[in-house]
Design a protein around this motif. Sequence first.
Motif, short mmCIF file in Angstrom:
data_model
loop_
_atom_site.label_atom_id
_atom_site.label_comp_id
_atom_site.label_asym_id
_atom_site.label_seq_id
_atom_site.Cartn_x
_atom_site.Cartn_y
_atom_site.Cartn_z
N GLN A 1 0.73 -0.99 0.15
CA GLN A 1 -0.05 0.19 0.04
C GLN A 1 0.73 1.47 -0.02
O GLN A 1 0.23 2.28 0.10
N TYR A 2 2.04 0.98 0.06
CA TYR A 2 3.08 2.13 -0.21
C TYR A 2 3.58 2.18 -1.61
O TYR A 2 3.63 1.06 -2.32
N LYS A 3 3.90 3.37 -1.97
CA LYS A 3 4.32 3.66 -3.49
C LYS A 3 5.42 2.73 -3.83
O LYS A 3 6.58 2.75 -2.85
N VAL B 1 11.08 12.14 9.62
CA VAL B 1 11.38 13.45 9.75
C VAL B 1 9.98 14.53 10.18
O VAL B 1 9.08 14.05 9.43
N SER B 2 10.40 15.36 11.01
CA SER B 2 9.15 16.34 11.38
C SER B 2 9.70 17.36 12.21
O SER B 2 10.96 17.57 12.29
N GLU B 3 8.91 18.48 12.42
CA GLU B 3 9.36 19.82 12.80
C GLU B 3 8.09 20.31 13.53
O GLU B 3 7.04 19.92 13.25
N PHE B 4 8.08 21.11 14.60
CA PHE B 4 7.60 21.92 15.22
C PHE B 4 7.30 22.95 14.16
O PHE B 4 7.61 23.36 13.59
N TRP B 5 5.84 23.25 14.31
CA TRP B 5 4.98 24.37 13.00
C TRP B 5 5.48 24.04 11.84
O TRP B 5 6.04 25.04 11.01
N ARG B 6 5.70 22.65 11.43
CA ARG B 6 6.26 22.56 9.95
C ARG B 6 5.21 23.32 9.01
O ARG B 6 4.03 22.97 9.11
N ASN B 7 5.65 24.06 8.17
CA ASN B 7 4.89 24.87 7.19
C ASN B 7 3.98 25.90 8.19
O ASN B 7 2.84 25.93 8.18
N ALA C 1 -2.35 12.15 13.61
CA ALA C 1 -2.03 10.78 12.92
C ALA C 1 -0.92 10.73 12.20
O ALA C 1 -0.53 11.48 11.53
N ALA C 2 0.09 9.53 12.40
CA ALA C 2 1.37 9.44 11.92
C ALA C 2 2.09 10.63 12.58
O ALA C 2 2.66 11.62 11.75
N CYS C 3 2.36 10.76 13.84
CA CYS C 3 2.77 11.96 14.55
C CYS C 3 4.36 11.87 14.55
O CYS C 3 5.00 12.74 15.16
N GLU D 1 6.46 16.41 17.26
CA GLU D 1 6.72 17.61 17.28
C GLU D 1 5.20 18.22 16.72
O GLU D 1 4.86 19.44 17.26
N GLU D 2 4.44 17.55 15.99
CA GLU D 2 3.25 17.78 15.66
C GLU D 2 2.01 17.86 16.93
O GLU D 2 1.54 18.98 16.96
N PRO D 3 1.97 16.78 17.66
CA PRO D 3 0.97 16.88 18.62
C PRO D 3 1.29 17.75 19.75
O PRO D 3 0.69 18.73 20.39
#
Length: 259
Positions: A23-25, A70-76, A103-105, A109-111
């Motif tokens: 189910q992944y590319k 990869v993630s960041e706080f306040w991404r975009n 979801a997929a956190c 950083e996102e939550p």
Amino acid sequence: MEDQDFALFIARIKEKTAIDLSQYKEAQMKRRLTTLRMKHGFTTFKAYWEALQSTPKLLDEFLDRMTINVSEFWRNPTRWGALENRFMPEILKENRSPKIWSAACSTGEEPYTLAMILDKLGSLERSSLLATDLDAGVIAKAMKGEYAERSLKDVPKDYLQSYFSQRNDAFVVADKLKRAVRFKQHNLLHDRFEGPFDLIVCRNVMIYFTDEAKQFLYHNFSKALRPGGLLFVGSTEQIFTPSQYNLETVETFFYRRTP
Ligand SMILES: C[S@@+](CC[C@H](N)C(=O)[O-])C[C@H]1O[C@@H](n2cnc3c(N)ncnc32)[C@H](O)[C@@H]1O
């Protein structure tokens, strides 16, 4: 031969872990896993699979590398600005105790960004904040709440002062944020969704999925939202014809569940 080798590997991983790599590319996933396999000197996926079965450390590494964390706080940041200034106040007007899902956190950083915004709006204690990811390793990191400076580059100054303390080289999120987020391992393509949510944030994971998997997820996200609830997606993840999922565009990358 090579395709068959990979197809069999996918089937076995699904049996063992409930993770469905089909189910992944495919091109992307195959490239990433081939690099990993070759790093350990296995010439076929069959040989790699056999090693995965007998070496738990290799399986952990596989689970860690099959996804990108990869993630960041306040991404975009402009999107988070829209959430903070427009959508979150609207949500809180509708429901003083909103139910929110990141979801997929990844590493959290996102939550934690959501928790900071809710706290600034005086609603953190009343809100329910669920954060999930497939990868148990990133969930453990998220619960620790320690970050390198680079993931904080877009955190507004006043937030940085209010919610982080520095410990050696790391920035640690405030305990009140940690207490507010319920972290849980969860496979979006396999596990049951909770709900109904006032807001679901699912960003920068859809890009890895096939079109079929995306459609399946948009349907399920829509069903997990209360009517009027919002879905916030990543900045390359616009939904085509959202009406097929009972969603309408309210602003770029924000979709509202229709009644
Ligand atoms: C690039 S990160 C996105 C992190 C965060 N949402 C953001 O936008 O900064 C993608 C995350 O999706 C997770 N993931 C991949 N497949 C998943 C699945 N089937 N179910 C849940 N999470 C998944 C990965 O483990 C990874 O942490």
